[in-house]
Motif scaffolding. Structure first.
Motif, PDB file in Angstrom:
ATOM      1  N   THR A 171       3.446  60.232 -20.994  1.00 59.00           N
ATOM      2  CA  THR A 171       3.360  59.685 -19.641  1.00 59.00           C
ATOM      3  C   THR A 171       4.218  58.435 -19.516  1.00 59.00           C
ATOM      4  O   THR A 171       4.942  58.253 -18.526  1.00 59.00           O
ATOM      5  CB  THR A 171       1.895  59.358 -19.281  1.00 59.00           C
ATOM      6  OG1 THR A 171       1.127  60.554 -19.353  1.00 59.00           O
ATOM      7  CG2 THR A 171       1.793  58.765 -17.886  1.00 59.00           C
ATOM      8  N   SER A 174       0.541  51.268 -14.275  1.00 57.83           N
ATOM      9  CA  SER A 174      -0.664  52.051 -14.532  1.00 57.83           C
ATOM     10  C   SER A 174      -0.446  53.474 -14.019  1.00 57.83           C
ATOM     11  O   SER A 174       0.317  53.700 -13.083  1.00 57.83           O
ATOM     12  CB  SER A 174      -1.883  51.444 -13.834  1.00 57.83           C
ATOM     13  OG  SER A 174      -2.247  50.209 -14.414  1.00 57.83           O
ATOM     14  N   LYS A 175      -1.122  54.409 -14.682  1.00 58.78           N
ATOM     15  CA  LYS A 175      -1.101  55.795 -14.210  1.00 58.78           C
ATOM     16  C   LYS A 175      -2.507  56.354 -14.292  1.00 58.78           C
ATOM     17  O   LYS A 175      -3.125  56.356 -15.358  1.00 58.78           O
ATOM     18  CB  LYS A 175      -0.148  56.648 -15.053  1.00 58.78           C
ATOM     19  CG  LYS A 175      -0.022  58.081 -14.550  1.00 58.78           C
ATOM     20  CD  LYS A 175       0.578  58.148 -13.153  1.00 58.78           C
ATOM     21  CE  LYS A 175       0.740  59.581 -12.666  1.00 58.78           C
ATOM     22  NZ  LYS A 175       1.301  59.636 -11.291  1.00 58.78           N
ATOM     23  N   LYS A 181      -7.542  57.049 -16.553  1.00 56.89           N
ATOM     24  CA  LYS A 181      -6.438  56.094 -16.601  1.00 56.89           C
ATOM     25  C   LYS A 181      -5.663  56.312 -17.894  1.00 56.89           C
ATOM     26  O   LYS A 181      -6.142  56.016 -18.984  1.00 56.89           O
ATOM     27  CB  LYS A 181      -6.955  54.649 -16.518  1.00 56.89           C
ATOM     28  CG  LYS A 181      -5.841  53.612 -16.522  1.00 56.89           C
ATOM     29  CD  LYS A 181      -6.350  52.203 -16.260  1.00 56.89           C
ATOM     30  CE  LYS A 181      -6.619  51.979 -14.785  1.00 56.89           C
ATOM     31  NZ  LYS A 181      -6.911  50.559 -14.482  1.00 56.89           N
ATOM     32  N   VAL A 182      -4.444  56.844 -17.760  1.00 60.73           N
ATOM     33  CA  VAL A 182      -3.622  57.166 -18.926  1.00 60.73           C
ATOM     34  C   VAL A 182      -2.813  55.946 -19.371  1.00 60.73           C
ATOM     35  O   VAL A 182      -2.606  55.722 -20.569  1.00 60.73           O
ATOM     36  CB  VAL A 182      -2.679  58.345 -18.620  1.00 60.73           C
ATOM     37  CG1 VAL A 182      -1.847  58.717 -19.841  1.00 60.73           C
ATOM     38  CG2 VAL A 182      -3.500  59.551 -18.168  1.00 60.73           C
ATOM     39  N   LEU A 183      -2.332  55.172 -18.418  1.00 58.19           N
ATOM     40  CA  LEU A 183      -1.644  53.909 -18.714  1.00 58.19           C
ATOM     41  C   LEU A 183      -2.368  52.790 -17.985  1.00 58.19           C
ATOM     42  O   LEU A 183      -2.729  52.931 -16.811  1.00 58.19           O
ATOM     43  CB  LEU A 183      -0.178  53.960 -18.271  1.00 58.19           C
ATOM     44  CG  LEU A 183       0.741  54.931 -19.010  1.00 58.19           C
ATOM     45  CD1 LEU A 183       2.149  54.866 -18.442  1.00 58.19           C
ATOM     46  CD2 LEU A 183       0.771  54.652 -20.512  1.00 58.19           C
ATOM     47  N   GLY A 196      -3.698  53.851 -23.698  1.00 58.37           N
ATOM     48  CA  GLY A 196      -2.946  53.442 -22.523  1.00 58.37           C
ATOM     49  C   GLY A 196      -2.483  51.999 -22.507  1.00 58.37           C
ATOM     50  O   GLY A 196      -1.980  51.524 -21.485  1.00 58.37           O
ATOM     51  N   SER A 247      -2.296  59.272 -26.585  1.00 59.94           N
ATOM     52  CA  SER A 247      -2.303  57.818 -26.357  1.00 59.94           C
ATOM     53  C   SER A 247      -1.559  57.405 -25.095  1.00 59.94           C
ATOM     54  O   SER A 247      -1.642  56.257 -24.671  1.00 59.94           O
ATOM     55  CB  SER A 247      -1.691  57.097 -27.564  1.00 59.94           C
ATOM     56  OG  SER A 247      -0.354  57.536 -27.794  1.00 59.94           O
ATOM     57  N   GLY A 248      -0.788  58.330 -24.517  1.00 59.27           N
ATOM     58  CA  GLY A 248      -0.039  58.020 -23.299  1.00 59.27           C
ATOM     59  C   GLY A 248       1.461  57.949 -23.497  1.00 59.27           C
ATOM     60  O   GLY A 248       2.191  57.561 -22.580  1.00 59.27           O
TER      61      GLY A 248
END
Length: 225
Positions: free
Chosen positions: A49, A11-12, A22-24, A220, A45-46
């Motif tokens: 990242t 998660s990121k 929250k990007v991921l 994500g 969409s991520g």
């Protein structure tokens, strides 16, 4: 086939004042040796990242990343740059060649950075350039190369340090369909021949049949179809 790359519940989260983005969202993925995996998804969409974290350029907020069975988070910062040089190869949207180096010297520079032996490096560079159809261009500078030739040099450079994992970020974006397909075919062939793992971010659906798997990212999260 051995697992070369594994993301486990990554998660990121970015802080934006009192809120967070929250990007991921707990993404997991395994990529085995010999596999070229396409990563596709809309803007925002991520993808970037995801690629930055998978390539050990950015730390996740949570989760674990393994490359060649080594957990990245357990490496001290002093070892991380050395690890990237020896285990990871990058191919960018623009070839990012150094304008003052010849084609062959672009590859030899990678060997110098990783402490390779000169004789071995010369042989390896010549072999890669021959495989990618660039032998007659090895003494040329980037300004004298076509877009397709520059990307082929970028592929050769990415394989010069014999990495375990290759990350390609829109490698065909600046090429027409024919040259783009040639570049991805060469990338896929090198990945398979050398038993490496690769993830390619792309918007070009015409290239997907050249990949072993296609992973979609949106909001994500990852899905495979």
């Amino acid at each position: 086939m051995s697992i070369k790359l594994e993301l486990e519940n990554i998660s990121k989260v970015y802080k934006d004042g009192d809120s967070s983005i929250k990007v991921l969202d707990e993404v997991s993925l395994q990529v085995k040796s010999g596999e070229l995996v396409a990563l596709v998804g809309p803007s925002g969409s991520g993808k970037s990242t995801f690629l930055s974290i998978a390539g050990a350029l950015l730390s996740p907020s949570s989760g674990r990343l393994f490359i060649d069975n080594i957990e990245i988070s357990k490496l001290p910062p002093s070892k991380l740059t050395e690890f990237r040089l020896s285990k990871i190869g990058f191919i960018f949207q623009m070839s990012n060649l150094l304008p003052y180096l010849t084609v062959k010297d672009q590859l030899l520079l990678i060997s110098e950075l990783t402490g390779g032996q000169t004789t071995v490096a010369n042989q390896k560079a010549d072999e890669l350039l021959e495989r990618l159809g660039l032998t007659n261009r090895k003494m040329n500078y980037p300004e004298n190369l076509s877009g397709g030739e520059k990307q082929r040099v970028a592929i050769a450079r990415a394989f010069m340090n014999d990495p375990e994992v290759i990350f390609a970020d829109e490698p065909t974006a600046s090429l027409d369909a024919e040259r783009g397909r040639t570049v991805v075919e060469m990338l896929a062939n090198e990945v398979k021949k050398r038993n490496k793992a690769a993830i390619m971010v792309t918007h070009d659906k015409r290239m997907l049949d050249l990949c072993n798997r296609v992973i979609f990212i949106e909001n994500g999260r990852l899905t495979e179809k």
